[in-house]
Write an enzyme that holds these catalytic residues in place. Sequence first.
Site, PDB file in Angstrom:
ATOM      1  N   LYS A  25       3.606 -15.510   3.035  1.00  0.00           N
ATOM      2  CA  LYS A  25       3.832 -16.270   1.802  1.00  0.00           C
ATOM      3  C   LYS A  25       5.334 -16.522   1.731  1.00  0.00           C
ATOM      4  O   LYS A  25       6.021 -16.131   0.773  1.00  0.00           O
ATOM      5  CB  LYS A  25       3.306 -15.474   0.600  1.00  0.00           C
ATOM      6  CG  LYS A  25       3.289 -16.218  -0.725  1.00  0.00           C
ATOM      7  CD  LYS A  25       2.229 -17.311  -0.808  1.00  0.00           C
ATOM      8  CE  LYS A  25       2.415 -18.117  -2.098  1.00  0.00           C
ATOM      9  NZ  LYS A  25       1.523 -19.290  -2.151  1.00  0.00           N
TER      10      LYS A  25
ATOM     11  N   TYR B  74       0.817  -1.212   0.000  1.00  0.00           N
ATOM     12  CA  TYR B  74       0.000   0.000   0.000  1.00  0.00           C
ATOM     13  C   TYR B  74       0.856   1.270   0.000  1.00  0.00           C
ATOM     14  O   TYR B  74       0.396   2.313  -0.439  1.00  0.00           O
ATOM     15  CB  TYR B  74      -0.906   0.022   1.236  1.00  0.00           C
ATOM     16  CG  TYR B  74      -2.191  -0.743   1.076  1.00  0.00           C
ATOM     17  CD1 TYR B  74      -2.181  -2.104   0.827  1.00  0.00           C
ATOM     18  CD2 TYR B  74      -3.422  -0.094   1.195  1.00  0.00           C
ATOM     19  CE1 TYR B  74      -3.365  -2.812   0.696  1.00  0.00           C
ATOM     20  CE2 TYR B  74      -4.606  -0.801   1.068  1.00  0.00           C
ATOM     21  CZ  TYR B  74      -4.573  -2.151   0.822  1.00  0.00           C
ATOM     22  OH  TYR B  74      -5.755  -2.849   0.696  1.00  0.00           O
TER      23      TYR B  74
ATOM     24  N   ASP C  81      -6.105  -7.083   4.195  1.00  0.00           N
ATOM     25  CA  ASP C  81      -7.243  -6.476   3.502  1.00  0.00           C
ATOM     26  C   ASP C  81      -8.115  -7.567   2.897  1.00  0.00           C
ATOM     27  O   ASP C  81      -9.337  -7.587   3.073  1.00  0.00           O
ATOM     28  CB  ASP C  81      -6.727  -5.532   2.406  1.00  0.00           C
ATOM     29  CG  ASP C  81      -7.873  -4.913   1.624  1.00  0.00           C
ATOM     30  OD1 ASP C  81      -8.842  -4.464   2.263  1.00  0.00           O
ATOM     31  OD2 ASP C  81      -7.798  -4.889   0.382  1.00  0.00           O
TER      32      ASP C  81
ATOM     33  N   ASP D 153      -2.428 -18.482   1.187  1.00  0.00           N
ATOM     34  CA  ASP D 153      -3.407 -19.180   0.347  1.00  0.00           C
ATOM     35  C   ASP D 153      -4.121 -20.277   1.143  1.00  0.00           C
ATOM     36  O   ASP D 153      -5.344 -20.429   1.079  1.00  0.00           O
ATOM     37  CB  ASP D 153      -2.753 -19.734  -0.935  1.00  0.00           C
ATOM     38  CG  ASP D 153      -1.448 -20.473  -0.687  1.00  0.00           C
ATOM     39  OD1 ASP D 153      -0.927 -20.412   0.447  1.00  0.00           O
ATOM     40  OD2 ASP D 153      -0.944 -21.135  -1.613  1.00  0.00           O
TER      41      ASP D 153
ATOM     42  N   ASP E   9     -12.060  -9.216   4.386  1.00  0.00           N
ATOM     43  CA  ASP E   9     -13.334  -9.283   3.656  1.00  0.00           C
ATOM     44  C   ASP E   9     -13.853 -10.720   3.659  1.00  0.00           C
ATOM     45  O   ASP E   9     -15.047 -10.970   3.843  1.00  0.00           O
ATOM     46  CB  ASP E   9     -13.172  -8.826   2.198  1.00  0.00           C
ATOM     47  CG  ASP E   9     -13.433  -7.333   2.019  1.00  0.00           C
ATOM     48  OD1 ASP E   9     -13.126  -6.570   2.961  1.00  0.00           O
ATOM     49  OD2 ASP E   9     -13.939  -6.932   0.951  1.00  0.00           O
TER      50      ASP E   9
HETATM   51  C1  IPM Z   1     -10.310  -1.444   3.887  1.00  0.00           C
HETATM   52  C2  IPM Z   1     -10.565  -0.873   2.527  1.00  0.00           C
HETATM   53  C3  IPM Z   1      -9.427   0.062   2.154  1.00  0.00           C
HETATM   54  C4  IPM Z   1      -8.143  -0.737   2.184  1.00  0.00           C
HETATM   55  C5  IPM Z   1      -9.606   0.778   0.800  1.00  0.00           C
HETATM   56  C6  IPM Z   1     -10.909   1.533   0.734  1.00  0.00           C
HETATM   57  C7  IPM Z   1      -8.448   1.667   0.482  1.00  0.00           C
HETATM   58  O1  IPM Z   1     -10.719  -1.904   1.595  1.00  0.00           O
HETATM   59  O2  IPM Z   1     -10.215  -0.655   4.854  1.00  0.00           O
HETATM   60  O3  IPM Z   1     -10.199  -2.654   4.008  1.00  0.00           O
HETATM   61  O4  IPM Z   1      -7.809  -1.403   1.200  1.00  0.00           O
HETATM   62  O5  IPM Z   1      -7.452  -0.703   3.197  1.00  0.00           O
HETATM   63 MG    MG Z   2     -10.713  -3.832   2.436  1.00  0.00          MG
END
Ligand code: IPM
Ligand code: MG
Length: 368
Positions: free
Chosen positions: A200, A143, A257, A233, A261
Amino acid sequence: MTTYKICLLPGDGIGPEIIAEGVKVLDAIGQRFDIEFEYTEELIGGIAIDETGCALPEATLKTAKDSDAVLLAAVGGYKWDTTDPTKPRPEQGLLGIRKELGLYTNLRPVQIFDALSGASTLKPEIIDGVDLMIVRELTGGLYFGARERFYDEAGAGMNGAIGQRAYDTLEYREYEIERIARQAFEAARKRRGRVHSVDKANVLETSRLWREIVHRVHDADYPDIELEDILVDNCAMQLINRPADFDVLVTENMFGDILSDEAAQISGSLGMLASASLGDGTALYEPSHGSAPDIAGQGIANPLAQILSVEMMLRYSFDMQDAADSIRSAIIRVLDEGWRTGDIADASTPKDRIVGTERMGNLIVANL
Ligand code: IPM
Ligand code: MG
């Protein structure tokens, strides 16, 4: 009476709608616990680009630094989506504030609310007992590494002899790994004492360094914690195969990240996942989900991740454990009574129990 200064960053999309519910809850907590929360609202993300040309205006950063905590909703939207590297992007606001406030630790707890066990796409017996915490490194890695897009002959593609090339850099320094490892072990000590370090290392040099440093910190200062390495993975697979086996997962920025999710989906909806971003100064609290531009302005977004972010703020910034517990109990009660926003409703939810953003916020306040 104690006064806490809160910097509010509604941002884009559903941001303004959900943050209003977070503030409602905070105000109700203030009344009951005799605390005054004083708010200053600032711009961030797409709306900041529209009004100032920059996703993270100076004034926003200053207010954030002068505040006791920052409550952020979400940034981004179709309007600002671009692949042009010279154009500003809403996400720069979010990444910028994380970096400028030094928020290197991102805590993303994943818990199952019993009432929502049917909302997950996984079988009830798989998600039974899931209670895990992703500790995501937030100010390093891909990032924030050097990146570039340029033209050269070697990159030639279908458009001719000169083509474009691009790179991003994944870099970690020893101290960055050390401090996030410590955060993970500390978190595990207050939980079930298990850490999975996700990397990894079979491919990446940064991961081999990561592994070495995590073990060094462990052996020196946290031998009481059970530590296991897991390849990213495989981790992605095990998260939906045996999610209840995980306690704390510590990982670099990008892996965190993606895995967060995925882990959110275990609980049924990204709309339930809060996060705390901590460093050495002001901390920031935000839902893990995005700005959901497809449902913005309709009053149907789930405000619970935002409200759970308020819960985390009370815990981590103000050490108000009772107040935080009361928010959690209120959410459990409201869900147990069958109230749902659209994202966590299922076929068995009666139509009259599906409510909008504001109503959900009011229900939580009424149950505090
Ligand atoms: C999160 C989001 C952010 C990230 C984006 C919006 C930049 O996906 O906070 O997980 O990737 O960190
Ligand atoms: Mg995210």
